[in-house]
Design a protein around this motif. Sequence first.
Motif, short mmCIF file in Angstrom:
data_model
loop_
_atom_site.label_atom_id
_atom_site.label_comp_id
_atom_site.label_asym_id
_atom_site.label_seq_id
_atom_site.Cartn_x
_atom_site.Cartn_y
_atom_site.Cartn_z
N GLY A 42 0.78 -1.22 0.00
CA GLY A 42 0.00 0.00 0.00
C GLY A 42 0.82 1.27 0.00
N LYS A 43 2.14 1.12 0.09
CA LYS A 43 3.01 2.30 0.09
C LYS A 43 3.97 2.26 -1.10
N GLU A 44 4.61 3.39 -1.35
CA GLU A 44 5.53 3.46 -2.48
C GLU A 44 6.85 2.76 -2.16
N LEU A 45 7.55 2.42 -3.19
CA LEU A 45 8.90 1.91 -3.03
C LEU A 45 9.77 2.94 -2.32
N GLU A 46 10.63 2.45 -1.45
CA GLU A 46 11.51 3.32 -0.68
C GLU A 46 12.96 2.91 -0.93
N PRO A 102 25.69 1.68 -16.83
CA PRO A 102 26.94 1.27 -16.17
C PRO A 102 27.83 2.45 -15.82
N TYR A 103 28.75 2.21 -14.93
CA TYR A 103 29.83 3.11 -14.52
C TYR A 103 29.39 4.32 -13.73
N ARG A 104 28.27 4.91 -14.02
CA ARG A 104 27.84 6.12 -13.31
C ARG A 104 27.53 5.81 -11.85
N PRO A 105 27.86 6.74 -10.96
CA PRO A 105 27.48 6.54 -9.55
C PRO A 105 25.97 6.43 -9.41
N PRO A 106 25.49 5.47 -8.63
CA PRO A 106 24.05 5.33 -8.44
C PRO A 106 23.49 6.49 -7.64
N SER A 107 22.17 6.58 -7.63
CA SER A 107 21.51 7.70 -6.97
C SER A 107 20.44 7.21 -6.00
N ARG A 108 19.82 8.14 -5.34
CA ARG A 108 18.73 7.82 -4.41
C ARG A 108 17.38 7.77 -5.11
N SER A 109 17.35 8.05 -6.38
CA SER A 109 16.09 8.10 -7.12
C SER A 109 15.67 6.71 -7.57
N ILE A 110 14.53 6.27 -7.09
CA ILE A 110 13.99 4.96 -7.47
C ILE A 110 13.86 4.86 -8.99
N ASP A 111 13.51 5.96 -9.64
CA ASP A 111 13.23 5.94 -11.08
C ASP A 111 14.46 5.64 -11.92
N GLU A 112 15.64 5.75 -11.33
CA GLU A 112 16.87 5.51 -12.09
C GLU A 112 17.36 4.07 -11.98
N TYR A 113 16.56 3.21 -11.42
CA TYR A 113 16.90 1.80 -11.34
C TYR A 113 15.98 1.05 -12.30
N SER A 114 16.59 0.37 -13.27
CA SER A 114 15.82 -0.19 -14.38
C SER A 114 15.33 -1.61 -14.14
N HIS A 115 15.93 -2.31 -13.20
CA HIS A 115 15.55 -3.70 -12.98
C HIS A 115 15.51 -4.00 -11.48
N ARG A 116 14.56 -4.81 -11.09
CA ARG A 116 14.45 -5.30 -9.72
C ARG A 116 14.19 -6.79 -9.73
N GLY A 117 14.53 -7.44 -8.63
CA GLY A 117 14.21 -8.86 -8.49
C GLY A 117 12.78 -9.05 -8.01
N GLN A 118 12.47 -10.25 -7.57
CA GLN A 118 11.12 -10.56 -7.11
C GLN A 118 10.91 -10.21 -5.65
N GLY A 119 12.00 -9.95 -4.96
CA GLY A 119 11.91 -9.51 -3.58
C GLY A 119 11.97 -10.62 -2.56
N THR A 120 12.32 -10.24 -1.33
CA THR A 120 12.33 -11.17 -0.21
C THR A 120 11.66 -10.47 0.98
N GLN A 121 10.78 -11.18 1.65
CA GLN A 121 9.99 -10.58 2.73
C GLN A 121 10.78 -10.56 4.03
N VAL A 122 10.80 -9.41 4.65
CA VAL A 122 11.37 -9.26 5.99
C VAL A 122 10.23 -8.83 6.92
N THR A 123 10.03 -9.62 7.96
CA THR A 123 9.00 -9.31 8.95
C THR A 123 9.64 -9.25 10.33
N VAL A 124 9.45 -8.13 10.98
CA VAL A 124 10.03 -7.93 12.31
C VAL A 124 8.88 -7.85 13.31
#
Length: 126
Positions: A42-46, A102-124
């Motif tokens: 229900g929330k945006e990617l962080e 490639p090569y460029r320093p990464p950023s804090r902007s979610i929009d600049e990441y082109s690929h993601r995996g399927q994810g892993t759940q962390v529950t605390v």
Amino acid sequence: QVQLVESGGGLVQPGGSLRLSCAAAGFPFSLYGMAWVRQVPGKELEWVSHINHPGTTTDYANSVKGRFTISRENANNRLFLQIDNLKPEDSAVYYCARFYTPYRPPSRSIDEYSHRGQGTQVTVSS
């Protein structure tokens, strides 16, 4: 074809630790900045943390600084996130993400990441 496969999530008590892993394939891993991002339903990617392609520079969200450590093994195409002193608010699906170029320093902007995996759940939770 870019492949990112996360593992290492689980249920842990507050104050506990986990080590998340991401296995990368299908692209020259050592040339790309990488990040960990997370999402609560229900929330945006962080954006959580990133590391540059040689592994010499890292950055962290204020909410996780001092508790999370990002690292990478370029020889094995692996990205890691060591999570210590877990808090209930850390509960989320955690994704590893590849920077769009490639090569460029990464950023804090979610929009600049082109690929993601399927994810892993962390529950605390106690």
